[in-house]
Design an enzyme around this catalytic site. Structure first.
Site, PDB file in Angstrom:
ATOM      1  N   CYS A  18       0.819  -1.223   0.000  1.00 33.06           N
ATOM      2  CA  CYS A  18       0.000   0.000   0.000  1.00 33.06           C
ATOM      3  C   CYS A  18       0.849   1.268   0.000  1.00 33.06           C
ATOM      4  CB  CYS A  18      -0.933   0.008   1.203  1.00 33.06           C
ATOM      5  SG  CYS A  18      -1.951  -1.453   1.310  1.00 33.06           S
TER       6      CYS A  18
ATOM      7  N   HIS B  80      -3.332   7.156   2.257  1.00 27.35           N
ATOM      8  CA  HIS B  80      -3.688   5.844   1.701  1.00 27.35           C
ATOM      9  C   HIS B  80      -5.106   5.535   2.161  1.00 27.35           C
ATOM     10  CE1 HIS B  80      -3.932   1.732   0.748  1.00 27.35           C
ATOM     11  NE2 HIS B  80      -3.729   1.286   1.973  1.00 27.35           N
TER      12      HIS B  80
ATOM     13  N   ASN C 273      -9.842  -0.297  -0.442  1.00 25.72           N
ATOM     14  CA  ASN C 273      -8.379  -0.222  -0.367  1.00 25.72           C
ATOM     15  C   ASN C 273      -7.790  -0.781  -1.669  1.00 25.72           C
ATOM     16  OD1 ASN C 273      -5.674  -0.505   0.145  1.00 25.72           O
ATOM     17  ND2 ASN C 273      -5.932  -1.504   2.129  1.00 25.72           N
TER      18      ASN C 273
HETATM   19  N1  ACO Z   1     -18.907  -8.314   8.544  1.00 26.25           N
HETATM   20  C1  ACO Z   1     -19.436  -8.573   9.768  1.00 26.25           C
HETATM   21  N2  ACO Z   1     -18.702  -8.977  10.807  1.00 26.25           N
HETATM   22  C2  ACO Z   1     -17.374  -9.121  10.603  1.00 26.25           C
HETATM   23  C3  ACO Z   1     -16.763  -8.878   9.374  1.00 26.25           C
HETATM   24  C4  ACO Z   1     -17.589  -8.455   8.315  1.00 26.25           C
HETATM   25  N3  ACO Z   1     -17.111  -8.171   7.071  1.00 26.25           N
HETATM   26  N4  ACO Z   1     -15.451  -9.093   9.484  1.00 26.25           N
HETATM   27  C5  ACO Z   1     -15.217  -9.455  10.760  1.00 26.25           C
HETATM   28  N5  ACO Z   1     -16.402  -9.493  11.439  1.00 26.25           N
HETATM   29  C6  ACO Z   1     -16.641  -9.829  12.825  1.00 26.25           C
HETATM   30  C7  ACO Z   1     -15.532 -10.640  13.450  1.00 26.25           C
HETATM   31  O1  ACO Z   1     -15.702 -12.018  13.144  1.00 26.25           O
HETATM   32  C8  ACO Z   1     -15.730 -10.353  14.910  1.00 26.25           C
HETATM   33  O2  ACO Z   1     -16.780 -11.140  15.394  1.00 26.25           O
HETATM   34  P1  ACO Z   1     -16.699 -11.745  16.898  1.00 26.25           P
HETATM   35  O3  ACO Z   1     -16.647 -10.560  17.811  1.00 26.25           O
HETATM   36  O4  ACO Z   1     -17.945 -12.552  16.989  1.00 26.25           O
HETATM   37  O5  ACO Z   1     -15.432 -12.560  16.930  1.00 26.25           O
HETATM   38  C9  ACO Z   1     -16.212  -8.893  14.930  1.00 26.25           C
HETATM   39  O6  ACO Z   1     -16.696  -8.621  13.587  1.00 26.25           O
HETATM   40  C10 ACO Z   1     -15.137  -7.908  15.265  1.00 26.25           C
HETATM   41  O7  ACO Z   1     -14.029  -8.202  14.427  1.00 26.25           O
HETATM   42  P2  ACO Z   1     -12.699  -7.404  14.551  1.00 26.25           P
HETATM   43  O8  ACO Z   1     -11.696  -7.962  13.587  1.00 26.25           O
HETATM   44  O9  ACO Z   1     -12.337  -7.304  15.992  1.00 26.25           O
HETATM   45  O10 ACO Z   1     -13.206  -5.979  14.030  1.00 26.25           O
HETATM   46  P3  ACO Z   1     -12.438  -4.622  14.020  1.00 26.25           P
HETATM   47  O11 ACO Z   1     -13.190  -3.599  14.730  1.00 26.25           O
HETATM   48  O12 ACO Z   1     -10.974  -4.785  14.363  1.00 26.25           O
HETATM   49  O13 ACO Z   1     -12.498  -4.253  12.475  1.00 26.25           O
HETATM   50  C11 ACO Z   1     -11.133  -4.282  10.530  1.00 26.25           C
HETATM   51  C12 ACO Z   1     -11.942  -5.098  11.512  1.00 26.25           C
HETATM   52  C13 ACO Z   1     -12.069  -3.399   9.732  1.00 26.25           C
HETATM   53  C14 ACO Z   1     -10.424  -5.251   9.582  1.00 26.25           C
HETATM   54  C15 ACO Z   1     -10.109  -3.425  11.301  1.00 26.25           C
HETATM   55  O14 ACO Z   1      -9.369  -4.202  12.191  1.00 26.25           O
HETATM   56  C16 ACO Z   1      -9.190  -2.716  10.372  1.00 26.25           C
HETATM   57  O15 ACO Z   1      -9.592  -1.849   9.640  1.00 26.25           O
HETATM   58  N6  ACO Z   1      -7.897  -3.017  10.417  1.00 26.25           N
HETATM   59  C17 ACO Z   1      -6.965  -2.415   9.511  1.00 26.25           C
HETATM   60  C18 ACO Z   1      -6.882  -3.285   8.352  1.00 26.25           C
HETATM   61  C19 ACO Z   1      -6.499  -2.583   7.112  1.00 26.25           C
HETATM   62  O16 ACO Z   1      -6.708  -1.422   6.910  1.00 26.25           O
HETATM   63  N7  ACO Z   1      -5.962  -3.383   6.228  1.00 26.25           N
HETATM   64  C20 ACO Z   1      -5.643  -2.912   4.951  1.00 26.25           C
HETATM   65  C21 ACO Z   1      -4.384  -3.454   4.465  1.00 26.25           C
HETATM   66  S1  ACO Z   1      -2.981  -2.752   5.192  1.00 26.25           S
HETATM   67  C22 ACO Z   1      -3.178  -1.204   5.001  1.00 26.25           C
HETATM   68  O17 ACO Z   1      -3.572  -0.801   3.963  1.00 26.25           O
HETATM   69  C23 ACO Z   1      -2.914  -0.364   6.169  1.00 26.25           C
END
Ligand code: ACO
Length: 326
Positions: free
Chosen positions: A119, A253, A283
């Site tokens: 990224c 980004h 993304n």
């Molecule tokens: N829809 C519904 N529920 C979901 C989904 C979805 N698409 N995905 C995960 N869940 C659930 C999980 O299973 C979990 O359920 P549980 O509590 O029963 O176990 C719950 O939602 C919470 O999941 P978390 O992973 O804790 O959710 P979080 O608030 O951390 O959000 C996310 C997840 C959006 C991926 C976040 O962590 C994030 O944005 N991280 C950064 C990732 C990123 O930006 N990556 C891009 C690549 S690298 C870069 O570009 C920086």
């Protein structure tokens, strides 16, 4: 080999982009994985993303974005003396995507290479281009960030497939006596190799038992991103004796609205000074900043003479920031 002319600055003289025709909404995704529009918007800010068809390969999208940047710059393809393509999703191992783009543009003989910085690819590319131009090695460079992220997504994994999209963003960079790229700062930390990875590439070398898709510890990525982006924007502003009052636009980004908001808050910048495309593109990794830049330029928000702060972090981990006078 062009004549060597030392340049004071590297300027962006044209921007372009390409997005696949097919738009996939959050509601579309809710039909294939257990998710909802509200969950995706609340956690990431994403409402839709563009997904490539079989003809919309990274080289095809990069070529279309390049053509628009060339037109906007008012140059001919023949004026380009280096092609740089940032991608982690090339069409194939060989030929490189940059030589496929060179072939599409019909500018045989000029050097062309791909580089992978996930990224942060566009920020790394600005840094690479700046070195070649400041040393007088090349005068006019085509830089493209392009990704076909859909090709490395597990469409049954709701924790990753909702976050990414496909597209390409391009710029033409040229030697100039006026700024220009003010500075670009890049970093990497390979200790985080297991937090976000795609275990594919050479087929015989794929890790046994691991599917060739994006694997991500979302929370770890989130925490790391907020920290290093805060650090790198502090670093680049301090290095240039600038503060947030000097910034006209933040072009982050576009991974997650919450990460973007955290960086803007740390800078003390209003969200009105942030170019946002994450809601429409998801993304798009190396393409995301270039796509946002092109949108801001074409809709007239970004004006000549303004100062832009670009920042990105991506898997591996790699990150960086760039200050640019447009
Ligand atoms: N829809 C519904 N529920 C979901 C989904 C979805 N698409 N995905 C995960 N869940 C659930 C999980 O299973 C979990 O359920 P549980 O509590 O029963 O176990 C719950 O939602 C919470 O999941 P978390 O992973 O804790 O959710 P979080 O608030 O951390 O959000 C996310 C997840 C959006 C991926 C976040 O962590 C994030 O944005 N991280 C950064 C990732 C990123 O930006 N990556 C891009 C690549 S690298 C870069 O570009 C920086």
């Amino acid at each position: 080999m062009p004549e060597k002319v030392q340049a004071k600055f590297t300027r962006i003289i044209g921007t372009g982009s390409y997005l696949p025709e097919k738009i996939v909404t959050n509601d579309d995704l809710a039909k294939i994985v257990e998710t909802s529009h509200d969950w995706i918007v609340e956690r990431s800010g994403i409402c839709q993303r563009h997904i490539a068809n079989e003809h919309e390969t990274s080289s095809m999208m990069a070529t279309e974005a390049a053509k628009k940047a060339i037109e906007a710059a008012g140059i001919k393809a023949e004026d380009i003396d280096l092609i740089l393509i940032g991608t982690t999703t090339p069409d194939m191992v060989l030929p490189t995507t940059s030589t496929l783009v060179q072939h599409n543009l019909g500018i045989y003989g000029v050097p062309a290479f791909d580089f992978a910085a996930a990224c942060a690819g566009f920020i790394y590319g600005l840094n690479i281009a700046d070195q070649f131009i400041k040393t007088g090695t090349y005068k006019t460079i085509l830089l493209v960030g392009v990704e076909t992220m859909s090709s490395v997504l597990d469409w049954t994994d709701r924790s990753t497939c909702v976050l990414f999209g496909d597209g390409a963003g391009a710029v033409i960079l040229q030697a100039s006596d006026t700024p220009g790229i003010i500075s670009t700062h890049i970093h990497a930390d390979g200790r985080y190799k297991d937090v976000l990875y795609v275990p594919t590439g050479l087929p015989n070398r794929a890790k046994p038992g691991l599917l060739p898709y994006v694997h991500m510890e979302g929370k770890e990525v989130f925490k790391f991103a907020v920290k290093v982006l805060g650090d790198v924007v502090d670093e680049i502003l301090a290095a240039n004796n600038m503060d947030c009052a000097d910034i006209d636009w933040l072009i982050p980004h576009q991974a997650n609205l919450r990460i973007i908001t955290a960086t803007a808050k740390k800078l003390g910048l209003s969200m009105e000074k942030v170019i946002l495309t994450v809601q429409d593109h998801g993304n798009t990794s190396a393409a995301s900043i270039a796509l946002a830049l092109d949108r801001g330029v074409r809709d007239g928000r970004i004006k000549p003479g303004q100062t832009l702060l670009l920042e990105a972090v991506g898997g591996s981990f790699v990150w960086g920031a760039s200050l640019i006078r447009i």
